[in-house]
Enzyme design. Structure first.
Site, PDB file in Angstrom:
ATOM      1  N   SER A 127      15.336  -1.194   3.341  1.00 20.82           N
ATOM      2  CA  SER A 127      14.410  -0.052   2.850  1.00 20.82           C
ATOM      3  C   SER A 127      13.186   0.265   3.616  1.00 20.82           C
ATOM      4  CB  SER A 127      14.456  -0.209   1.971  1.00 20.82           C
ATOM      5  OG  SER A 127      13.706   0.583   1.366  1.00 20.82           O
ATOM      6  N   TYR A 151      10.513  -5.452  -4.932  1.00 26.73           N
ATOM      7  CA  TYR A 151      11.954  -4.760  -3.838  1.00 26.73           C
ATOM      8  C   TYR A 151      11.657  -5.135  -2.161  1.00 26.73           C
ATOM      9  CZ  TYR A 151      15.106  -1.516  -1.886  1.00 26.73           C
ATOM     10  OH  TYR A 151      16.221  -0.431  -1.794  1.00 26.73           O
ATOM     11  N   LYS A 155      13.689  -7.379   0.472  1.00 29.62           N
ATOM     12  CA  LYS A 155      14.866  -6.597   1.754  1.00 29.62           C
ATOM     13  C   LYS A 155      14.207  -6.862   2.844  1.00 29.62           C
ATOM     14  CE  LYS A 155      17.128  -3.586  -0.188  1.00 29.62           C
ATOM     15  NZ  LYS A 155      19.063  -4.141  -0.381  1.00 29.62           N
TER      16      LYS A 155
END
Lengths: 327, 327
Positions: A127, A151, A155
């Protein structure tokens, strides 16, 4: 060819499955078998002649990844993740799914690799959340990893694992840093980025949408069709061209919310634009302030990854793929 | 003030302990208690008036970190690691110690923080191994993480954890990307970088040393004294100046092996230089080819971190600190 899709019940997973089924081949090889996995059992795709297996499995539980890898898929699409908003609210769950789950998966492949040289292609969806403000615009390919969410941290850590496991020869991995996927079809999910789709998707069908940020917010987008295209392209690419820098920022459309709204006006008129209701949300504004305005994506572009060029095209893709071709 | 040093039996850990004891204060506050931990029990420092606890503990075993953190240290120096060569040879051990151990430690702090707001300073020793070739020279502070070893991968992942846990408010963390520490005193360890020290340390006392790479190899160094200085400085710095980019490339000396040898010649003459025996080692040459030639270290320099300016100074520090001030 046997293809495993982890996270197959999600939006990108379903579209990827549809495309694999409709094309029937991946880079010239017939897709004989599909294994579709998610925490809820994915639907079997209609009209598929090959062998399909659908499984409800949480790959962050010890032992689950081993079962999936024991079937020896040739290509593994790893799309499973807790989205950004949820990973921020539930710290433990985010690390368990997004980091530990990924590591269990990679380790399951490693153990099979060490038995007899099993060597699948792994396509991992990363991402743009691996970077965070302050950011240059456009962001160069060699910009450092500066996530401002758990998050994005998960990632980025997974990207590093992917590169190391590839370097060690356990599998042939590529990380695809997806732009924000826009226009997401269906209902909003818990992603804090949901409004970028909502302010177009809802007005295009005559419904009200909420805009929680100001119109000068610039962000980085691609269509669901292009997102699937990145994964397919990544599955067939000669990865030796990447060296050990296995995660790539994808091409996309850099646009302000105002530019999105102008494209909506061109596509659907002033009445559609009037359906956007301003309702500032401080938590979302703060999160979005740290997000990427746009990438150079030089390496990915040179390697043949392609996206839309502007929001008129992104809206057109939505009309074609979700609304039967017309408003 | 209670200070915990994890990895206290290693070279940097011992020198850090010595300095804490000899100064008796850390940034103006008296060092009342020291807890010294390593997989082998560290020696208690001589001449320390405060309370000292020495422990043999493997913090990568579940539950061990909790025990250490239950004593509520104000400052935690996390120096524990499997070195690069060993982490490359023993994949599981490297990830267990360098990644899982670090995460257990950070999680132990998080759990105490969530009880009552316990909020220690965490000084984490990272490494220039978080980057790997192809590299610019000098490497800017915003260059991406491109490790080419499992050790570098584990350090980069730990940097990301450190930043996220700091951002979430679990502790106040800083990552110190140590240059290769040169001249390491004592015996060689399993680090592939050991020869950088060996080719100076051994000839300075009339012994032969092996050079496994060519003289044009450029690399990035600092003295043990400066390495300890970085840790001490990082322990007192106002970290709000760093934002959430909590790991810093430290200043150092960029020099070729040839330049190291010239400095040896100036310090100890031609007879010393003749003690260097060329014995090319392909594995070491390949590893070193991916290593950092030097960093801008602009942020760290502006924040007051300082190192030697050239190898003459680095050799002088070794003579002062290890050889009683004269050859």
């Amino acid at each position: 060819m046997h293809i495993l899709v982890i996270g197959a019940a999600g939006m990108v997973g379903r579209k990827l499955t549809q495309r694999l089924v409709s094309e029937g081949v991946l880079h010239g090889k017939p897709v004989d078998a599909l294994t579709l996995v998610d925490v809820i059992e994915p639907e079997a795709p209609a009209g598929y002649a090959g062998k399909v297996t659908t499984l409800a499995s949480d790959f962050s539980l010890p032992g689950e990844a081993e079962k999936l890898i024991a079937t020896r898929p040739d290509v593994i699409f790893h799309l499973a993740a807790i989205v950004s908003g949820e990973a921020e609210l539930d710290f433990d769950k985010g690390y368990r799914i997004n980091l530990d789950g990924t590591r269990y998966l990679f380790d399951a492949i490693r153990l099979e690799n060490q038995k007899d040289g099993y060597f699948p292609r792994v396509v991992f969806t990363s991402s743009i959340a691996v970077v965070g403000a302050p950011l240059p615009y456009p962001i160069p390919d060699d910009f450092h990893l500066t996530p401002l969410t758990s998050y994005g941290t998960q990632k980025a850590m997974s990207e590093l694992l992917l590169a190391d496991y590839s370097r060690r020869g356990f599998f042939d991995g590529i990380g695809i840093r997806l732009p924000t996927v826009c226009i997401r079809p269906g209902k909003p999910n818990k992603a804090a980025s949901g409004f970028f789709s909502g302010i177009l998707r809802e007005p295009l069908v005559g419904q009200e949408a909420i805009l929680p940020v100001s119109e000068d917010v610039r962000h980085w987008h691609t269509s669901p069709r292009s997102a699937v295209g990145f994964l397919i392209h990544g599955a067939g690419l000669d990865l030796s061209k990447l060296g050990w820098r296995r995660s790539l920022s994808m091409p996309g459309v850099s646009a302000t919310v105002g530019e999105q709204i102008e494209a909506l006006r061109r596509a659907a008129g002033e009445d559609a634009v009037k359906l956007i209701r301003r309702q500032p949300d401080e938590m979302i504004m703060n999160m979005v302030a740290g997000w990427a305005p746009g990438f150079e994506a030089k390496r990915a572009t040179e390697l043949g990854f392609t996206s839309e060029k502007n929001f008129d095209e992104i809206i057109q893709v939505h009309i074609e793929d979700e609304l039967g071709g017309k408003l």
